[in-house]
Design a protein around this motif. Sequence first.
Motif, PDB file in Angstrom:
ATOM      1  N   ARG A  15       9.474 -26.763 -30.682  1.00 35.17           N
ATOM      2  CA  ARG A  15       9.677 -25.542 -29.906  1.00 35.17           C
ATOM      3  C   ARG A  15      10.003 -25.974 -28.491  1.00 35.17           C
ATOM      4  NH1 ARG A  15       5.593 -20.977 -31.833  1.00 35.17           N
ATOM      5  NH2 ARG A  15       7.066 -19.822 -30.575  1.00 35.17           N
ATOM      6  N   GLY A  28      13.486 -19.539 -37.916  1.00 36.47           N
ATOM      7  CA  GLY A  28      13.711 -18.268 -37.233  1.00 36.47           C
ATOM      8  C   GLY A  28      13.109 -17.097 -37.970  1.00 36.47           C
ATOM      9  N   ARG A  31      15.275 -10.034 -37.083  1.00 37.13           N
ATOM     10  CA  ARG A  31      14.729  -8.861 -36.385  1.00 37.13           C
ATOM     11  C   ARG A  31      14.470  -7.705 -37.339  1.00 37.13           C
ATOM     12  NH1 ARG A  31      18.533  -9.228 -30.995  1.00 37.13           N
ATOM     13  NH2 ARG A  31      17.600 -11.172 -30.235  1.00 37.13           N
ATOM     14  N   GLY A  48      21.816 -11.760 -28.030  1.00 36.17           N
ATOM     15  CA  GLY A  48      20.538 -12.271 -27.537  1.00 36.17           C
ATOM     16  C   GLY A  48      19.752 -13.051 -28.564  1.00 36.17           C
ATOM     17  N   GLY A  49      20.294 -13.265 -29.734  1.00 31.73           N
ATOM     18  CA  GLY A  49      19.651 -14.044 -30.797  1.00 31.73           C
ATOM     19  C   GLY A  49      20.668 -14.990 -31.406  1.00 31.73           C
ATOM     20  N   TRP A  50      20.502 -15.295 -32.666  1.00 33.83           N
ATOM     21  CA  TRP A  50      21.421 -16.199 -33.356  1.00 33.83           C
ATOM     22  C   TRP A  50      21.821 -15.646 -34.710  1.00 33.83           C
ATOM     23  CZ3 TRP A  50      23.761 -20.737 -32.008  1.00 33.83           C
ATOM     24  CH2 TRP A  50      23.410 -21.259 -30.768  1.00 33.83           C
ATOM     25  N   SER A  63      21.933 -14.011 -42.215  1.00 36.94           N
ATOM     26  CA  SER A  63      22.411 -13.016 -41.251  1.00 36.94           C
ATOM     27  C   SER A  63      23.475 -12.090 -41.806  1.00 36.94           C
ATOM     28  CB  SER A  63      22.949 -13.719 -40.003  1.00 36.94           C
ATOM     29  OG  SER A  63      21.889 -14.246 -39.250  1.00 36.94           O
ATOM     30  N   ASP A  70      15.837 -14.286 -34.297  1.00 35.75           N
ATOM     31  CA  ASP A  70      15.284 -14.982 -33.139  1.00 35.75           C
ATOM     32  C   ASP A  70      14.835 -16.359 -33.595  1.00 35.75           C
ATOM     33  OD1 ASP A  70      15.574 -12.829 -31.299  1.00 35.75           O
ATOM     34  OD2 ASP A  70      13.842 -11.867 -32.245  1.00 35.75           O
ATOM     35  N   LEU A  72      12.692 -19.671 -33.463  1.00 34.80           N
ATOM     36  CA  LEU A  72      11.360 -20.093 -33.022  1.00 34.80           C
ATOM     37  C   LEU A  72      11.307 -21.574 -32.692  1.00 34.80           C
ATOM     38  CD1 LEU A  72       9.238 -18.144 -35.643  1.00 34.80           C
ATOM     39  CD2 LEU A  72       9.891 -17.442 -33.336  1.00 34.80           C
TER      40      LEU A  72
END
Length: 91
Positions: A15, A28, A31, A48-50, A63, A70, A72
């Motif tokens: 991390r 990850g 969301r 704002g994420g991946w 995805s 998000d 981690l």
Amino acid sequence: MVPTLRHGDALLVRRGGRAVRPGDVVVGVFRTRPELLVVKRAVRPLDGGWELHGDNTLVTDDSRVYGVADVLGRVVARYWPRPKWFYYRPV
């Protein structure tokens, strides 16, 4: 993540450290599915994420179905089971 990783592999995850780049294997959380912890390959930054995809294109639980994730942490190494090229002979 087959063929890169298999069920039961133990991973070393970092991390922080350097920023995630496209192509990195990451841990990850989507969301839309916050209870689901996944190991996938980072494709591109998105909202704002991946965007995360698995290495097996026949399985689409990434995805393409769940949307933005998000990250981690970034997978640094797989340490169990030992890679086949690793040979240890006791002295």
